[in-house]
Design an enzyme around this catalytic site. Sequence first.
Site, mmCIF file in Angstrom:
data_model
loop_
_atom_site.group_PDB
_atom_site.id
_atom_site.type_symbol
_atom_site.label_atom_id
_atom_site.label_comp_id
_atom_site.label_asym_id
_atom_site.label_seq_id
_atom_site.Cartn_x
_atom_site.Cartn_y
_atom_site.Cartn_z
ATOM 1 N N ARG A 154 1.216 0.273 1.372
ATOM 2 C CA ARG A 154 2.237 0.371 0.326
ATOM 3 C C ARG A 154 1.978 -0.719 -0.707
ATOM 4 N NH1 ARG A 154 3.014 4.769 1.706
ATOM 5 N NH2 ARG A 154 4.906 5.744 2.523
ATOM 6 N N GLU A 183 5.000 2.369 -8.444
ATOM 7 C CA GLU A 183 4.439 3.684 -8.741
ATOM 8 C C GLU A 183 5.456 4.516 -9.525
ATOM 9 O OE1 GLU A 183 3.133 5.392 -5.047
ATOM 10 O OE2 GLU A 183 1.829 3.707 -4.657
ATOM 11 N N HIS A 201 -2.155 7.439 -4.983
ATOM 12 C CA HIS A 201 -1.376 7.573 -3.740
ATOM 13 C C HIS A 201 -1.680 8.933 -3.098
ATOM 14 C CE1 HIS A 201 2.468 6.204 -1.477
ATOM 15 N NE2 HIS A 201 1.675 6.937 -0.695
#
Length: 237
Positions: A154, A183, A201
Amino acid sequence: MASRPENGGAPPPPLPRRPPPRVLLLRHPHHFSLIDRPLPDGFRFLKPWESPLPFDDFLSSADARSAEAILTSAGTIGFEVAKRLEAFGCAVSYNSRKQKPYVSYPFYSNVCELATNCDVLVICCGLNEQTHHMINREVLLALGKKGVIVNIGRGPIIDEKEMVQLLVQGELGGAGLDVFEKEPYVPEELLGLDNVLLSPHAAVLTPETVSNLCYLIIRNLEAFFSNKPLLSPVLDE
Ligand SMILES: NC(=O)C1=CN([C@@H]2O[C@H](COP(=O)(O)OP(=O)(O)OC[C@H]3O[C@@H](n4cnc5c(N)ncnc54)[C@H](O)[C@@H]3O)[C@@H](O)[C@H]2O)C=CC1
Ligand SMILES: O=CC(=O)O
């Protein structure tokens, strides 16, 4: 009915080839610039299953043999990454909150010490209060000018502002990033760096992951309703 393309129906521009996430782990830093370029207007990231080429095309120039790769966490993903890195001749070590008796890789209790002793630091632990900004300036400096950080966990596990600054200043050797702190925002500076490889991602997005996930859910439900041990219990370790 499919919606009309925004460009009025003209065929979309040919899609550039983007690196699959696992290449973030295997690609030698020297090759980063060959495949990671900012996308021109009108282009978009390719989803892995849209790719016209086999993923393995990208592995041909991978050279991780000289690397001592270190993982933060020996969780499910950490193990899978380690297996693949070992196949490329990497010496693997790991960090976790505590040593795991069933893991044979050398254990480092301190992330900074771990970063000092490795070429590639692969972040694949979960995000929690302890791991938020766990990879700070001190750790990144310990990884150093020849070190590469890979983050498939993450974004907020790394202090992104510090990482960008160190990459720009050449104090950190390179980065392979699938996740970002805020993000979908990606720091502008990263797009211009030759030693940085980015993916959107998408580490999880393969047809195999989706089918494996469905299979796992079904098998867990079957086990639960038959009072049998779960295949993937949540362990706090
Ligand atoms: N980029 C992507 O597309 C994907 C990212 N992920 C991320 O990867 C993470 C890991 O996934 P799994 O391996 O399946 O989970 P997992 O639960 O099997 O492993 C998590 C690991 O994090 C470790 N950990 C927790 N706190 C720690 C700390 N303070 N210091 C060091 N290690 C610590 C645990 O010991 C555990 O080994 C997920 O939490 C998720 O955030 C997961 C799937 C796809
Ligand atoms: O990041 C993706 C996930 O499955 O977690």
